[in-house]
Design an enzyme around this catalytic site. Structure first.
Site, short mmCIF file in Angstrom:
data_model
loop_
_atom_site.label_atom_id
_atom_site.label_comp_id
_atom_site.label_asym_id
_atom_site.label_seq_id
_atom_site.Cartn_x
_atom_site.Cartn_y
_atom_site.Cartn_z
N TYR A 56 40.40 -16.58 -24.70
CA TYR A 56 41.96 -15.89 -25.26
C TYR A 56 42.06 -16.12 -26.59
O TYR A 56 42.19 -17.25 -27.06
CB TYR A 56 43.04 -16.40 -24.34
CG TYR A 56 43.00 -16.14 -23.10
CD1 TYR A 56 42.05 -15.31 -22.21
CD2 TYR A 56 43.56 -16.75 -22.08
CE1 TYR A 56 42.21 -14.92 -20.98
CE2 TYR A 56 43.74 -16.74 -20.64
CZ TYR A 56 42.83 -15.63 -20.06
OH TYR A 56 42.90 -15.59 -18.76
N ALA A 57 42.11 -14.87 -27.23
CA ALA A 57 42.16 -15.04 -28.63
C ALA A 57 41.10 -16.13 -29.29
O ALA A 57 41.45 -16.60 -30.53
CB ALA A 57 43.62 -15.57 -29.42
#
Length: 349
Positions: A56-57
């Site tokens: 995630y990111a």
């Protein structure tokens, strides 16, 4: 007062809602301080589970979660993260091999600023890695104290059974949980995965109670196409003008009307539905703002009557799914043509 549930047969008490951190960072809300405040508000409201992933990111989400839990709040949380997705450009930095797992967990521990992860999950299956190698590596991490439990995410019924069987045959610890998509519009996991979870005593974390926005109240018949990065990213699943989405849009409209008749926000109806299944341990919510979080929290007070559940079943039958990809990543047996076609070595004359 929050009524906690048990995660499968682990004995761990988890809140009905899990705070999903996918929207913290560049992909969703890039303001770190805002993300930290949302996390603190969720904890203050009684949520005791946070779910994130290294991908995630590209680690940013884990960093935000780690900062939010600094200063004494780590012990309040059952902290879950995931491995599998590609991190950076190195081809070794992905998958479910022992080589990557032992490195990935150290990276996540550092970003999360903790000495252990409560639930470490294989984000997706890895056809190139023997499941025995994956479970063996995760068992070692438990024995080393780096993780407390491990589970899987979006694994097929056969893979879930294989995980239990492999652990028993090899004397490894077993996966204790499965993470799946589940909503009013995505009910395919009612066929096998949820019954399997009950059979083997697995905890179930479900995600996408709003079906990636389809149940936000913005997808209505006759309305304009909602603004969303998903329409450009995966147009075939989110374009309301596409003929193959007509039935899905009609169902979303009918469910929105049903919620209005019941005097409920559609978001509350959607979350309460996912919480109602007896196999579900906790429903992952993914707020980008404090207002989103407060809206989700309101669903905890909703109780669905049998009559209302019957109406839902009439709109979307149990076990139904409108788009195959809504069930999660497609297995190679479906997505890779070489695994379902017998190719001739010679061209026909």
């Amino acid at each position: 007062m929050t009524t906690y549930r048990t995660l499968g047969r682990t004995g761990v008490k988890v809140s009905p809602l899990t705070l999903g951190a996918m929207n913290f960072g560049a992909r969703g809300n890039p303001d770190h301080e805002d993300g930290i405040e949302i996390i603190h508000r969720a904890l203050d409201a009684g949520i005791n589970v946070i779910d994130t992933a290294d991908v995630y990111a590209q680690g940013e989400s884990e960093q935000i979660v780690g900062r939010a839990l600094a200063g004494g709040r780590r012990d309040e949380v059952f902290l879950a993260t995931k491995f599998h997705g590609r991190m950076g450009d190195n081809p070794h930095h992905e998958g479910n091999s022992r080589r990557w797992i032992v490195k990935a967990v150290e990276n996540s521990l550092r970003r999360l600023n903790t000495d252990h992860i409560d639930l470490y999950q294989a984000h997706r299956p890895d056809e190139s890695a023997d499941f025995e190698e994956t479970i063996g590596a995760l068992t070692d991490l438990v024995r080393q104290g780096k993780i407390r439990y491990f589970g899987t995410s979006v694994h097929s019924p056969a893979q879930i059974v294989e995980g239990q069987w492999t652990a028993e045959r090899r004397g490894f610890l077993r996966p204790v949980s499965e993470q799946i998509p589940y909503s009013l519009l995505i009910r395919s996991n009612e066929r096998e995965v949820l019954p399997l979870a009950q059979k083997y005593g697995l905890g179930v974390l479900t995600y996408g109670p709003l079906a990636a926005g389809w149940l936000s109240g913005r997808y209505r018949a006759g309305a304009r196409q909602p603004e969303s990065y998903r329409k450009d990213w995966i147009p075939d699943r989110y374009d309301i003008a596409a003929p193959h989405n007509a039935d899905k849009l009609a169902a979303a409209e009918a469910l929105a009307t049903l919620a209005e008749e019941a005097g409920l926000p559609l978001v509350h109806l959607s979350v309460a539905f996912a919480l109602n299944h007896p196999a579900v341990s906790s429903v992952i919510i993914g707020p980008r703002t404090r207002e989103h979080l407060d809206t989700y929290l309101g669903a905890l007070d909703v109780r669905l009557t049998a009559a209302l559940l019957d109406r839902i079943d009439e709109i979307v039958p149990p076990g139904h799914v409108f788009h195959l990809r809504d069930t999660g990543a497609l297995p190679p047996s479906v997505s890779v043509s070489a695994q379902r076609r017998r190719h001739s070595s010679a061209s026909s004359s």
